[in-house]
Design a protein around this motif. Structure first.
Motif, PDB file in Angstrom:
ATOM      1  N   SER A 162       0.812  -1.217   0.000  1.00 21.55           N
ATOM      2  CA  SER A 162       0.000   0.000   0.000  1.00 21.55           C
ATOM      3  C   SER A 162       0.843   1.264   0.000  1.00 21.55           C
ATOM      4  CB  SER A 162      -0.954  -0.003   1.190  1.00 21.55           C
ATOM      5  OG  SER A 162      -0.203  -0.054   2.372  1.00 21.55           O
ATOM      6  N   GLU A 163       2.076   1.168   0.498  1.00 25.34           N
ATOM      7  CA  GLU A 163       2.886   2.387   0.501  1.00 25.34           C
ATOM      8  C   GLU A 163       3.184   2.853  -0.909  1.00 25.34           C
ATOM      9  OE1 GLU A 163       6.503   2.558   2.859  1.00 25.34           O
ATOM     10  OE2 GLU A 163       5.231   2.016   4.574  1.00 25.34           O
ATOM     11  N   SER A 178      -0.035   4.206  -2.498  1.00 24.22           N
ATOM     12  CA  SER A 178      -0.397   5.512  -1.919  1.00 24.22           C
ATOM     13  C   SER A 178       0.500   6.621  -2.454  1.00 24.22           C
ATOM     14  CB  SER A 178      -0.253   5.501  -0.394  1.00 24.22           C
ATOM     15  OG  SER A 178      -1.167   4.613   0.161  1.00 24.22           O
ATOM     16  N   GLU A 179       1.750   6.265  -2.656  1.00 22.79           N
ATOM     17  CA  GLU A 179       2.690   7.273  -3.186  1.00 22.79           C
ATOM     18  C   GLU A 179       2.289   7.639  -4.616  1.00 22.79           C
ATOM     19  OE1 GLU A 179       5.857   8.554  -5.652  1.00 22.79           O
ATOM     20  OE2 GLU A 179       5.381   6.410  -5.622  1.00 22.79           O
ATOM     21  N   GLN A 184      -0.684   9.839  -4.505  1.00 28.13           N
ATOM     22  CA  GLN A 184      -0.275  11.199  -4.138  1.00 28.13           C
ATOM     23  C   GLN A 184       0.219  11.965  -5.367  1.00 28.13           C
ATOM     24  OE1 GLN A 184      -0.678  13.044  -1.658  1.00 28.13           O
ATOM     25  NE2 GLN A 184       0.681  14.747  -2.232  1.00 28.13           N
ATOM     26  N   GLN A 202      -7.715   9.946   0.379  1.00 28.11           N
ATOM     27  CA  GLN A 202      -6.363   9.908   0.957  1.00 28.11           C
ATOM     28  C   GLN A 202      -6.415   9.989   2.475  1.00 28.11           C
ATOM     29  OE1 GLN A 202      -4.539  13.074  -1.524  1.00 28.11           O
ATOM     30  NE2 GLN A 202      -3.060  11.502  -2.092  1.00 28.11           N
ATOM     31  N   ILE A 211      -7.394   6.617   3.701  1.00 35.39           N
ATOM     32  CA  ILE A 211      -6.286   5.667   3.583  1.00 35.39           C
ATOM     33  C   ILE A 211      -5.287   5.905   4.713  1.00 35.39           C
ATOM     34  CG2 ILE A 211      -4.295   4.988   2.173  1.00 35.39           C
ATOM     35  CD1 ILE A 211      -6.059   5.565  -0.309  1.00 35.39           C
ATOM     36  N   ALA A 212      -4.985   7.188   4.948  1.00 40.07           N
ATOM     37  CA  ALA A 212      -4.013   7.526   5.996  1.00 40.07           C
ATOM     38  C   ALA A 212      -4.505   7.059   7.365  1.00 40.07           C
ATOM     39  CB  ALA A 212      -3.770   9.036   6.006  1.00 40.07           C
ATOM     40  N   ASN A 265      -8.414   1.107   1.668  1.00 36.11           N
ATOM     41  CA  ASN A 265      -7.174   1.043   0.891  1.00 36.11           C
ATOM     42  C   ASN A 265      -7.462   1.140  -0.597  1.00 36.11           C
ATOM     43  OD1 ASN A 265      -8.222  -1.521   0.475  1.00 36.11           O
ATOM     44  ND2 ASN A 265      -7.060  -2.322   2.214  1.00 36.11           N
ATOM     45  N   ILE A 266      -6.402   1.182  -1.351  1.00 38.29           N
ATOM     46  CA  ILE A 266      -6.569   1.360  -2.793  1.00 38.29           C
ATOM     47  C   ILE A 266      -6.996   0.028  -3.405  1.00 38.29           C
ATOM     48  CG2 ILE A 266      -5.338   1.881  -4.923  1.00 38.29           C
ATOM     49  CD1 ILE A 266      -3.659   3.849  -3.224  1.00 38.29           C
TER      50      ILE A 266
END
Ligand code: HEM
Ligand SMILES: [Fe+2]
Lengths: 148, 142
Positions: free
Chosen positions: A40-41, A44-45, A48, A91, A94-95, A100-101
């Motif tokens: 997920s990192e 998420s990036e 972003q 976002q 998610i944070a 989640n995506i």
């Protein structure tokens, strides 16, 4: 690849097409990351970067609308604003670990982007071109230089 | 009623027949806007030509919803939020559906009770998402 670029998606203005291709590329990159289970990192990036680029791209379109006094400005901007609002909320969720995506999200982004280009963006290009905007930029525009 | 593959084929054919009459969207929106002062007020600043084109793609989208195509529920949730700022009462969505189906009746030469039921079922699913507590639907559908 989730979204295949085709001429059908072209609005006939080179600079805008280039930006749309970047957006398509980012959605595809997110799709690949999820497929490859990069975690997920990573996704998420990418989200972003997609959010940031989307804001810049919308700002570019909206400034063209203002410069050329495009009559569909308000309606078009409302669509941009709503998408940005939803991405920001997403976002935040998610944070906070509340979601989640997912493939749902990716397919939503695909639908949003293609529908938006086909139904809304293709509406403004004939108007902008008629009003004097150049279809081709003779050199890579300021925007391109800033981003790449 | 559950919707079969064949029903969806029939829906698309009916939509195509209605669209090719060339007056489907006009009949629908003229009727809808004339249905009440409230509806007329909501559309007072709308570029109707633009909206007519968009509605057609969202009717196709309603069948994708029935097919459980990924992302469609989220997309219709997004569409609902686009409508939030107009504060549209739930009953107005029923009027919307009734008048849409009236317009199909006028524009689709082969319209019959069966076609009507398919339209009600397909569009009804979209309306259910459009009207269920508007906030955060897109996010919830993730
Ligand atoms: C399931 C039912 C409905 C569907 C599928 C639908 C579909 C759509 C779509 C696709 C748009 C264009 C959104 C955009 O991209 O900007 C739109 C806009 C709009 N719809 Fe609906 N709609 C529905 C019901 C209604 C109802 C009941 C009303 C009540 C009056 C309404 C009023 C409007 C208005 C005012 C706009 C904005 C037009 C503008 O930007 O000026 N819609 N609708
Ligand atoms: Fe746009």
């Amino acid at each position: 690849m989730l979204i295949e670029w085709s001429d059908e998606l072209s609005v006939g203005i080179q600079e805008i097409d280039e930006q749309h291709k970047v957006l398509v590329g980012l959605v595809n990159e997110m799709h690949d990351a999820i497929h490859a289970r990069h975690g997920s990192e990573v996704s998420s990036e990418i989200l972003q970067r997609l959010a940031e680029y989307t804001k810049i791209h919308f700002a570019v379109e909206e400034s063209l609308f203002r410069i050329f006094d495009y009559p569909g400005y308000e309606e078009h901007k409302a669509q941009h604003d709503e998408l940005i609002r939803e991405i920001i909320e997403l976002q935040e969720k998610i944070a906070a670990g509340k979601t989640n995506i997912s493939f749902q999200l990716l397919h939503f982004l695909k639908m949003w982007l293609t529908q938006h280009i086909l139904d809304s963006d293709k509406e403004y290009s004939p108007y902008l071109l008629k009003s004097g905007l150049k279809a081709k930029s003779s050199q890579a525009g300021w925007f391109h230089k800033l981003w790449h | 009623m559950s919707i079969s593959e064949q029903d969806l084929v029939n829906f698309h054919e009916s939509l195509d027949r209605a669209s090719s009459s060339g007056k489907f969207m006009d009949v629908f929106y003229d009727g809808f806007i004339a249905s009440s002062i409230d509806v007329e007020m909501i559309f007072k600043d709308t570029d109707m030509d633009r909206l007519k084109r968009k509605l057609k793609s969202s009717l196709h989208m309603m069948t994708m919803l029935v097919d459980n195509e990924p992302g469609t529920e989220m997309y219709v949730g997004h569409l609902a939020r686009v409508h939030d700022r107009y504060n549209i009462p739930a009953e107005m969505f029923n009027v919307w559906m009734d008048l849409l189906i009236e317009a199909v009746r006028v524009c689709d030469q082969e319209f019959d009770v069966r076609t009507e039921n398919i339209w009600r079922e397909v569009i009804g699913r979209g309306i259910a998402i459009m009207t269920q507590g508007a906030d955060a639907k897109v996010i919830e559908a993730v």
